[in-house]
Design a protein around this motif. Sequence first.
Motif, PDB file in Angstrom:
ATOM      1  N   LEU A   1      -4.135  -6.516 -10.314  1.00 16.08           N
ATOM      2  CA  LEU A   1      -4.538  -5.508  -9.335  1.00 16.08           C
ATOM      3  C   LEU A   1      -3.968  -5.844  -7.958  1.00 16.08           C
ATOM      4  CD1 LEU A   1      -6.353  -2.934  -9.447  1.00 16.08           C
ATOM      5  CD2 LEU A   1      -8.180  -4.330  -8.492  1.00 16.08           C
ATOM      6  N   ASP A   2      -3.997  -7.118  -7.573  1.00 15.38           N
ATOM      7  CA  ASP A   2      -3.427  -7.530  -6.294  1.00 15.38           C
ATOM      8  C   ASP A   2      -1.922  -7.267  -6.251  1.00 15.38           C
ATOM      9  OD1 ASP A   2      -5.877  -8.359  -5.321  1.00 15.38           O
ATOM     10  OD2 ASP A   2      -5.584 -10.475  -5.849  1.00 15.38           O
TER      11      ASP A   2
ATOM     12  N   ASN B   1      -8.555   2.488  -6.663  1.00  9.15           N
ATOM     13  CA  ASN B   1      -7.823   1.972  -5.510  1.00  9.15           C
ATOM     14  C   ASN B   1      -6.580   2.800  -5.172  1.00  9.15           C
ATOM     15  OD1 ASN B   1      -8.821  -0.889  -4.435  1.00  9.15           O
ATOM     16  ND2 ASN B   1      -9.249  -0.799  -6.632  1.00  9.15           N
TER      17      ASN B   1
ATOM     18  N   GLY C   1       2.293  -1.180  -3.786  1.00 12.28           N
ATOM     19  CA  GLY C   1       1.952   0.007  -3.014  1.00 12.28           C
ATOM     20  C   GLY C   1       2.211  -0.155  -1.524  1.00 12.28           C
ATOM     21  N   GLU C   2       2.030  -1.383  -1.025  1.00 11.39           N
ATOM     22  CA  GLU C   2       2.204  -1.637   0.413  1.00 11.39           C
ATOM     23  C   GLU C   2       3.659  -1.886   0.803  1.00 11.39           C
ATOM     24  OE1 GLU C   2      -0.294  -5.006   0.957  1.00 11.39           O
ATOM     25  OE2 GLU C   2      -2.191  -3.863   0.787  1.00 11.39           O
TER      26      GLU C   2
ATOM     27  N   LYS D   1      -1.307  -3.669  -5.635  1.00  9.86           N
ATOM     28  CA  LYS D   1      -1.553  -3.360  -4.224  1.00  9.86           C
ATOM     29  C   LYS D   1      -0.340  -3.764  -3.374  1.00  9.86           C
ATOM     30  CE  LYS D   1      -6.610  -3.808  -4.420  1.00  9.86           C
ATOM     31  NZ  LYS D   1      -7.790  -4.630  -4.026  1.00  9.86           N
TER      32      LYS D   1
ATOM     33  N   LEU E   1      -3.839   3.401  -6.916  1.00  6.76           N
ATOM     34  CA  LEU E   1      -2.598   2.713  -7.258  1.00  6.76           C
ATOM     35  C   LEU E   1      -1.826   3.402  -8.369  1.00  6.76           C
ATOM     36  CD1 LEU E   1      -4.068  -0.902  -7.128  1.00  6.76           C
ATOM     37  CD2 LEU E   1      -2.665   0.217  -5.388  1.00  6.76           C
TER      38      LEU E   1
END
Length: 435
Positions: A171-172, A242, A178-179, A175, A244
């Motif tokens: 999950l991290d 989230n 995505g960033e 993220k 994503l």
Amino acid sequence: MVTKKFLTAGALIGAGTLALAGCSGGGQAADGGDDAVAGTITVLTQRTDIVDTVFQDYKAAFEEEYPDVTVEFEAITDYEGEIAVRMNTEDYGDVLLIPNSVNPDQLGDFFEPIGDTDEVAKTYRFASEEAYDGKTYGIAITGNTNGLVYNKNVWEEAGITDLPTTPEEFLDDLKAIGEKTDAIPYYTNYADGWPLSQSDSNRGALGDPDYSNTHVAYSDTPWAEDEWHGIVDGLLYDIVENGLNEEDPLTTNWEESKNLLGTGKVATMLLGSWAITQMQDAAEAAGESRDVIGYMPFPYQVDGTFHAQVGGDYKNAINVHSEHKAAARAWIEWFAKESNYAFDNGGLSPLVDGPTPTTLGDFEEAGVEYVEMTPAKTGEESYEADVISKAEIDLYGPVYRQKLVDIARGAADGDKASYFAELNERWAAARAEVG
């Protein structure tokens, strides 16, 4: 293309009633057709993408070896849905892929046995997967392992250098994608539905070949945090909650998703290993290197080791009503032994002594250990399917997972805890009813 395992709740629930009602339990040969390797056979397939190309080469090679047989193909886009209806009649081809909606105890009503499972297993892998009462009813078109197909360039651009070893790390990583990139971190393929079902074939990620015989249908709480469905469905929920995944799940498209991943517009999808070559083809068609496509194990380790489930894909089988059973069997065995379908599609050979695909180099590098799940106990082959039917939860299908996505994105009421509690309650009630 669609592949094992997926089904809709309607197909699953209806199979035990509608399909059996239309079945007489045996076919009659015409002019001795059952014994002669001759006649025209209709082969049903889900490979709409290559039925007019690659499959025509198969036809030519097979007919050269069996000149008294003519092979005709029928490609079906909604394979599970359409075949569930057609199997209410006797008209469902001569050779077909065993649909997920047929329970083990129904196999003999629809399909001609290939042979005793112990004997079949000497030649073919996965012989126990479509078997009942010591008889095997189908031969796998290929074998798969399971994990996540991903675009290596995107993951590298996000600065990720190590494979995630837990759902939290995964999950991290999404993220970070995505960033730091313009890619969609994760693609659900919600609209097509069946890709959501791929997660159920990852149970072996827990490293326990007996898991299905000690958990899942043998548990009142499969959606608990430490149970497989709680882990994998919980991760899907967290991904969507989230933001994503794709912005509008209702507009996803399977064929387009290959191009999106191949060109780096999408980073990651959970799919069987059969998808690797299709993604590589898409990347190559877009001018990218085939090497941009990677394959990672599900983010879960046991004692520091990744595990991945291996199993058969759809099984070719003979319609019990076919008038040309010998010709149908010749096609099934030729397909497994001579077509090279499994290897060309990056799959595990259905033959015990078959070749290993070159597409799984990433798994070898990651030290993944393969897990072949232990068959159901004798007399309990239909137990899990019976619980699924009573609970009306399509465990091998997309419907309940689509609702999970809807809840996570705010399009349906509830939250992860309340939905998992509901699923556990329905499951426990079904177990009590089945006994």
